[in-house]
Design a protein around this motif. Structure first.
Motif, mmCIF file in Angstrom:
data_model
loop_
_atom_site.group_PDB
_atom_site.id
_atom_site.type_symbol
_atom_site.label_atom_id
_atom_site.label_comp_id
_atom_site.label_asym_id
_atom_site.label_seq_id
_atom_site.Cartn_x
_atom_site.Cartn_y
_atom_site.Cartn_z
ATOM 1 N N LEU A 37 -12.489 -1.414 -1.366
ATOM 2 C CA LEU A 37 -12.144 -2.597 -0.144
ATOM 3 C C LEU A 37 -13.077 -3.684 -0.076
ATOM 4 O O LEU A 37 -14.206 -3.659 -1.108
ATOM 5 N N THR A 38 -12.866 -4.979 -0.472
ATOM 6 C CA THR A 38 -13.719 -5.310 -0.569
ATOM 7 C C THR A 38 -13.816 -6.464 0.601
ATOM 8 O O THR A 38 -14.147 -5.809 2.252
ATOM 9 N N PRO A 39 -15.159 -7.274 1.536
ATOM 10 C CA PRO A 39 -15.893 -7.457 1.747
ATOM 11 C C PRO A 39 -14.418 -8.414 2.392
ATOM 12 O O PRO A 39 -14.869 -7.855 4.284
ATOM 13 N N GLU A 40 -13.343 -9.041 2.015
ATOM 14 C CA GLU A 40 -12.151 -9.775 3.198
ATOM 15 C C GLU A 40 -11.552 -8.447 4.090
ATOM 16 O O GLU A 40 -11.466 -8.687 5.112
ATOM 17 N N GLU A 41 -11.181 -7.544 2.767
ATOM 18 C CA GLU A 41 -10.649 -6.183 3.742
ATOM 19 C C GLU A 41 -11.420 -5.897 4.984
ATOM 20 O O GLU A 41 -10.628 -5.567 6.107
ATOM 21 N N LEU A 42 -12.881 -5.475 4.574
ATOM 22 C CA LEU A 42 -13.651 -4.982 5.210
ATOM 23 C C LEU A 42 -13.965 -6.004 6.380
ATOM 24 O O LEU A 42 -13.428 -5.096 8.068
ATOM 25 N N ASP A 43 -13.802 -7.301 7.004
ATOM 26 C CA ASP A 43 -13.712 -8.060 8.079
ATOM 27 C C ASP A 43 -12.188 -7.696 8.714
ATOM 28 O O ASP A 43 -12.164 -8.397 10.077
ATOM 29 N N ALA A 44 -11.265 -7.722 7.467
ATOM 30 C CA ALA A 44 -9.922 -7.585 8.471
ATOM 31 C C ALA A 44 -10.030 -6.771 9.416
ATOM 32 O O ALA A 44 -9.118 -6.783 10.544
ATOM 33 N N LEU A 45 -10.335 -5.166 9.002
ATOM 34 C CA LEU A 45 -10.066 -4.485 9.616
ATOM 35 C C LEU A 45 -10.957 -4.171 11.059
ATOM 36 O O LEU A 45 -10.368 -4.064 11.698
ATOM 37 N N ASN A 46 -12.164 -5.002 10.729
ATOM 38 C CA ASN A 46 -13.155 -5.608 12.429
ATOM 39 C C ASN A 46 -12.685 -6.530 13.265
ATOM 40 O O ASN A 46 -12.986 -6.334 14.096
ATOM 41 N N LYS A 47 -11.759 -7.186 12.845
ATOM 42 C CA LYS A 47 -10.884 -7.580 13.830
ATOM 43 C C LYS A 47 -9.671 -7.038 13.794
ATOM 44 O O LYS A 47 -8.339 -7.959 14.502
ATOM 45 N N GLY A 48 -9.557 -5.821 14.212
ATOM 46 C CA GLY A 48 -8.133 -5.574 14.051
ATOM 47 C C GLY A 48 -6.643 -5.664 13.743
ATOM 48 O O GLY A 48 -5.744 -4.622 13.813
ATOM 49 N N GLN A 49 -7.318 -6.194 12.299
ATOM 50 C CA GLN A 49 -5.659 -5.828 11.550
ATOM 51 C C GLN A 49 -6.089 -4.282 10.706
ATOM 52 O O GLN A 49 -7.334 -3.711 10.861
ATOM 53 N N LEU A 50 -4.722 -4.194 10.243
ATOM 54 C CA LEU A 50 -4.405 -3.126 8.900
ATOM 55 C C LEU A 50 -4.738 -3.305 7.320
ATOM 56 O O LEU A 50 -4.161 -4.418 7.191
ATOM 57 N N ILE A 51 -4.887 -1.918 7.403
ATOM 58 C CA ILE A 51 -4.902 -2.447 5.947
ATOM 59 C C ILE A 51 -3.932 -1.835 4.680
ATOM 60 O O ILE A 51 -4.329 -0.289 5.018
ATOM 61 N N ALA A 52 -2.483 -2.061 4.439
ATOM 62 C CA ALA A 52 -1.943 -1.115 3.764
ATOM 63 C C ALA A 52 -2.779 -0.810 2.070
ATOM 64 O O ALA A 52 -3.128 -1.945 1.240
ATOM 65 N N VAL A 53 -2.193 0.286 2.194
ATOM 66 C CA VAL A 53 -2.864 1.313 0.818
ATOM 67 C C VAL A 53 -1.863 2.062 0.126
ATOM 68 O O VAL A 53 -1.075 2.575 0.517
ATOM 69 N N ASP A 54 -1.159 1.092 -1.634
ATOM 70 C CA ASP A 54 -0.860 2.206 -1.667
ATOM 71 C C ASP A 54 -1.321 3.073 -2.290
ATOM 72 O O ASP A 54 -2.290 2.848 -4.013
ATOM 73 N N VAL A 55 -1.054 4.549 -3.040
ATOM 74 C CA VAL A 55 -1.431 5.555 -2.788
ATOM 75 C C VAL A 55 -1.025 5.885 -4.432
ATOM 76 O O VAL A 55 0.110 6.884 -4.052
ATOM 77 N N GLU A 56 -1.439 5.669 -5.288
ATOM 78 C CA GLU A 56 -0.856 6.383 -6.809
ATOM 79 C C GLU A 56 0.225 6.015 -6.900
ATOM 80 O O GLU A 56 1.587 7.164 -7.405
ATOM 81 N N VAL A 61 -0.378 4.918 2.955
ATOM 82 C CA VAL A 61 -1.092 5.097 4.344
ATOM 83 C C VAL A 61 -1.779 3.189 4.319
ATOM 84 O O VAL A 61 -2.016 2.220 3.842
ATOM 85 N N TYR A 62 -1.305 3.539 6.087
ATOM 86 C CA TYR A 62 -2.019 2.110 6.793
ATOM 87 C C TYR A 62 -4.298 2.321 6.962
ATOM 88 O O TYR A 62 -3.695 3.634 8.442
ATOM 89 N N LEU A 63 -4.562 2.376 6.384
ATOM 90 C CA LEU A 63 -6.469 2.094 7.502
ATOM 91 C C LEU A 63 -6.251 0.825 8.920
ATOM 92 O O LEU A 63 -6.500 -0.126 8.736
ATOM 93 N N GLN A 64 -7.185 1.870 9.637
ATOM 94 C CA GLN A 64 -6.873 0.922 10.641
ATOM 95 C C GLN A 64 -8.790 1.663 10.813
ATOM 96 O O GLN A 64 -9.061 2.456 11.672
ATOM 97 N N ARG A 65 -9.157 0.324 12.044
ATOM 98 C CA ARG A 65 -10.784 0.567 12.263
ATOM 99 C C ARG A 65 -10.407 1.429 13.731
ATOM 100 O O ARG A 65 -9.636 0.611 14.883
ATOM 101 N N LYS A 66 -10.523 2.136 13.995
ATOM 102 C CA LYS A 66 -11.357 3.130 15.116
ATOM 103 C C LYS A 66 -11.529 2.509 16.010
ATOM 104 O O LYS A 66 -13.131 2.095 16.230
#
Length: 71
Positions: A37-56, A61-66
């Motif tokens: 994850l890039t710093p921009e993606e980590l910032d997005a998680l911290n702001k409540g956004q989701l990260i969509a990840v293409d696995v294989e 899967v979607y990453l979301q900060r709890k």
């Protein structure tokens, strides 16, 4: 190491090749590739956004900060 088998999430110190034996979740298949994850993606998680990840190229899967629980 911290493992939550119910959620399928673990904090580990290194990536293990799933073809070399059991992973923290037992026997798995796939490449064992890392998704960095890039710093921009980590910032997005911290702001409540989701990260969509293409696995294989097979699953999404979607990453979301709890949210932190207020106590």
């Amino acid at each position: 190491m911290s493992v939550d088998r119910n959620r399928g999430v673990a904090i580990v110190n290194e990536a293990l090749d799933p073809l070399d034996g059991d992973t923290v979740f037992g026997q798995r298949w796939g490449s064992g590739a890392r998704i960095r994850l890039t710093p921009e993606e980590l910032d997005a998680l911290n702001k409540g956004q989701l990260i969509a990840v293409d696995v294989e190229g097979e699953y999404v899967v979607y990453l979301q900060r709890k949210a932190e629980s207020g106590g």
